[in-house]
Every structure is written in C-alpha cells, then in structure tokens.
Design an enzyme around this catalytic site. Sequence first.
Site, mmCIF file in Angstrom:
data_model
loop_
_atom_site.group_PDB
_atom_site.id
_atom_site.type_symbol
_atom_site.label_atom_id
_atom_site.label_comp_id
_atom_site.label_asym_id
_atom_site.label_seq_id
_atom_site.Cartn_x
_atom_site.Cartn_y
_atom_site.Cartn_z
ATOM 1 N N GLU A 155 0.833 -1.201 0.000
ATOM 2 C CA GLU A 155 0.000 0.000 0.000
ATOM 3 C C GLU A 155 0.872 1.257 0.000
ATOM 4 O OE1 GLU A 155 -2.406 0.399 3.501
ATOM 5 O OE2 GLU A 155 -3.843 1.743 2.546
ATOM 6 N N LYS A 187 -10.190 2.443 -2.393
ATOM 7 C CA LYS A 187 -10.388 1.865 -1.056
ATOM 8 C C LYS A 187 -11.753 2.257 -0.491
ATOM 9 C CE LYS A 187 -7.686 1.369 3.257
ATOM 10 N NZ LYS A 187 -6.380 1.708 3.865
ATOM 11 N N CYS A 202 -5.786 -3.018 2.442
ATOM 12 C CA CYS A 202 -5.537 -2.957 3.883
ATOM 13 C C CYS A 202 -6.789 -3.087 4.768
ATOM 14 C CB CYS A 202 -4.752 -1.686 4.210
ATOM 15 S SG CYS A 202 -3.830 -1.825 5.779
#
Lengths: 294, 294
Positions: free
Chosen positions: A46, A119, A156
């Site tokens: 990331e 995300k 994540c």
Amino acid sequence: MATERLVTVGLIQAACSDNRAANVEAAVLGIREAAKRGAELVCLQELFATRYFCQTEDAEKFDLAEPIPGPTTELIANAAKGAAVSVVASVFERRGAGVYHNTAVVFGPDGEIAGRYRKMHIPDDPQYYEKFYFTPGDLGFVSVPTPKAAVGPLICWDQWYPEAARLSALAGAEVLVYPTAIGWLPSEKAAHGMKQLDAWRTVQRGHAIANGVFVVATNRVGTEGEDGIEFWGHSFVCDPFGEVIAEAGEDEEMLIVECDLGRLEDVRREWPFLRDRRIDAYGGITARLLDEGK
Amino acid sequence: MATERLVTVGLIQAACSDNRAANVEAAVLGIREAAKRGAELVCLQELFATRYFCQTEDAEKFDLAEPIPGPTTELIANAAKGAAVSVVASVFERRGAGVYHNTAVVFGPDGEIAGRYRKMHIPDDPQYYEKFYFTPGDLGFVSVPTPKAAVGPLICWDQWYPEAARLSALAGAEVLVYPTAIGWLPSEKAAHGMKQLDAWRTVQRGHAIANGVFVVATNRVGTEGEDGIEFWGHSFVCDPFGEVIAEAGEDEEMLIVECDLGRLEDVRREWPFLRDRRIDAYGGITARLLDEGK
C-alpha cells in the site's frame, strides 16, 4: 479434477524512505526482478511510493497525491510493459481539489490500466488517520481481468470486512490482492503484537476459505515516525483452503509463489459454499445494526 | 476499559448410539454436571438425540423428528430448569407433514424457550444428505437474550457463511453458538483431514474477529456408519480476537470456559470494524453471482 491453471505471483515487501523517487525506482527494479524470477502478477504494498504519511493530519501532505494516470503510474506502467507482467500498485490519487483516494491500479502486461479500485473501508485510529486523507471509494468491489488471473484488488483495512471479499469473489475475482500498511504501535506490541498479527492473517485466511479464492497480502516493513509504527511485514499468500503457502519475515523480502487457479474449481466442488447461500435472507447486511424494533 | 461481564460456557462433546433415550439422558446428565462445574450457558452438539442419520436418504428417518415443544425438548427444558442454566439444543423438528427442520432451541434457566433458530444453510454432500431431510429455515438470523449473554444460535454448515455470523452479530448476538456434526470421510482423512479441520476452525475464528464476538462450536465424536464419518470433535471457544481459549480433543469431553463479554466492548473500540462498514455498497450480497452484463 479441474485443469491446472498456473499463475506465479510476486510480492514485494519493502521499507520506504522520504525519497519518493528512490521508493518508486525500487519498486520498478523489484517488478523487473520479480518478472525475471518468473512472476506474472506483481503486487506492491500500500502507498509504496511514499512513507505512510497518515500518521499525522497535515494538509501539506495532499501534495503527495497524483492524478491517474500520473507520474508514478506512468513509471509503473512502463515497468509492467517492460517486464511483461501484470502489476497491482497502490497510489495516493488526486481526483480533484478536495477529493483524494487511496487507489489500487491494476496494470496489464501491455502497460495499460486494466482496472482500478478505490479503497472502500477507511480506518481512523491513532497514527492511522486515513479518514482525513482518503475520500471513501465509489467504484464498489470489482474483479479485474488480467491474462493470467481475475484479480480482486482490495486495500488494507478492507481485510477485516467479509463483505469486501465476498463481493469481489462474486464479481469473479480468483485472487484477492491486498496492498497493506499495517504494523505495531510501540505501546501495544509486547502485550498484543502477536495476537494482532495472528488475527490479521486469520481473518484473511477465512476470506479465502469462505470464498474459495487465493489471497495475496503485501505489507510494508520498517519503522516510520517517532514512537511510530513498526510495520510488521509477514506478507503472505494463502490458497482457497486457507492454507498459507508462502510467508515473508519482518525485513525487506520478495516472495515468488506459484498458484494453481485450477484449485478454485476443485475446492468449490468439494465444499460448495456458494451453492447454498441464502440470498433471500441477506438483506440485513445493508443495515448498520439490526437493533430497531427491539 | 469496559466492565468485566463474565459468563461460563459449557460444551458437551459426545458420541451417540442408536439408543435415543440414552443419548438424551446423557445430555441431561451432562447439563447437570456442567452446571455443577459452573456453566451458565450449555451448548449441545448438533442433533444430540440421535446418530447423524443424514448419511443415507431414508424416508423412515422422518419418524425421528418431533414437534417443538415435544418429548425431547421437554426433557432438556426440565434439565435447564433443574440446573438453572441456559441451554442451546439442536433437534430434528417436525413442523408439519413434509416440513422438517434442523432447529436450535435456546432455553432459559427457567426452562422456557427463549428463542429458536432453524438452520438456514443446508449442505448436501456424500454422507451429508441434509437437503433430503431439512427444509431451509425461514426465521432468519437471530439474537436470543439469555440472562448472561445474547446468543446467536447457528448450526454446522452455517459455519462457512460470513453472512450468517454478520447478521447474527448485527442483531445483537455476543456469542455465536454452533452445534455441529462434522467429520472425516475415510477416503479423505489421510490426504486432507488436518487441512479440513484447520479450515473449519479458521473460518470460525475469522467470524469472531470480523464481528468482535465469541464463537462456541460443539462438535460430536465417534464413527458412525459403515465406511462412515469419523466425527472429529475439536469443539472450541474463541474470543473476539479469534484466539482459541479452549479446545477439546477427539474423544468425549466437556469444556467449561469462562468468557468475559466485557471484552467485546474493548475489542470493538480497538479495532472498530463495525463503524466503517460500507452499507451503501453491500447490496450485491443478495446476488447469486455478480456476473450479469459482463
């Protein structure tokens, strides 16, 4: 017994410095090396181009964001094309003034953008002040076709959400790829560090099992910030049975892992979970809590 | 730091014979013993009153079903009341001619039925011919209040479905309780047995982590049927971090496990997954596959 369908995945687990050009150059060199070692799909960690800047809330840091396509994605696109590999790269996207995303871009081996994912789940915890920086994604959960695998890019914090894994799998993803930046806070490591790491790995293995997919998680390493985060590495790949088939340590490391996507077909025949989903009864998933009228 | 809120859970992992009265009597004695040893919530295994009759498709076996309330639930209700404990008991429910369910009944320590859950996900695999016997549940996923804990009753195959765990947790369940009958087939044990067991445990630990709840799984033991299933036991309890805090072996065994439900509050504060769910983007969960229009 399904036909063997092999794809070799490369994970580049790295530490980042304050020198953005050096971080990107290291990623480019890593892509080339991974390809030389046989990788066909390379997964960066990331926000690989920079330090994990979310440890403080600082409006100046928005200067780190770039459009897509932009300078960083151009370099990665060239690296993908040069090495003829697919690449999942996580970048800080400047979409417009005041609208920034944490975005995973999937490049094909021709260097073209095959798909992108913004995300969806944004954390906000001490030293992970992501809600300050990242507008929640608006592209939903996707499967991106690449020559060797249908890739489900996630990022994540998404790792903790069964819904994200499920929706990516239902969209057709065979390999869930999680660029990650997770680590220990000094105040917690002794008491909780190993439990945190184990929970992180376990919940993702659970996604692999529940959905009959491969899971790839590429985490960063190194300590960033004063009294800061010690990124714990332990990048791994697990198979559709949830078995960890490769795992890195806590230093910079490259994993090259052969995965047989044919196993998805076999595992889903042996334990046909998708057949028996009660889609008539899942509507409540879109509720915050099912506490009304009690 | 949340207030400590203790509940002691008892798991009775047993083998079953062809003698139904003896199986139920053993459960009644087990409930009494568990209560003596401190249990406040006792969890029996799936279909504890009988052998696992789903190994063949035999219409005569519907004779084993009983209404609720019925003879078996009366005995369990009396045992619950006598020992002043809550009990989760899995029974083969005769709801009407041609409509039978696999049902978990939750009894309060007063012996009254506090709630019931009808198995929603019905498997059908060699020697697990449940689709022949069990009409899919129509009560959805529930949280049942008992004096010491909000219980989310689920059953066996449900273990593989993140949606079931999530919906029970959203409804308020603090402890997911899975009466279970899972084991090895002789043809698979050597090659896959340990992986199957590990996947089974892992996916449930994942539910605990993703939802910040305790998970209790009570499995049976013993081998049933010719060339039949070797039920693998390994009943366990895990905490909201997914850590296994107690686990049985592969023989008859009783687990008595103290759980601090106050930890739910702490764990959900540390890792506030429920806060960040993207309920605007989960609608696709009610689709079979998201493959249309591709």
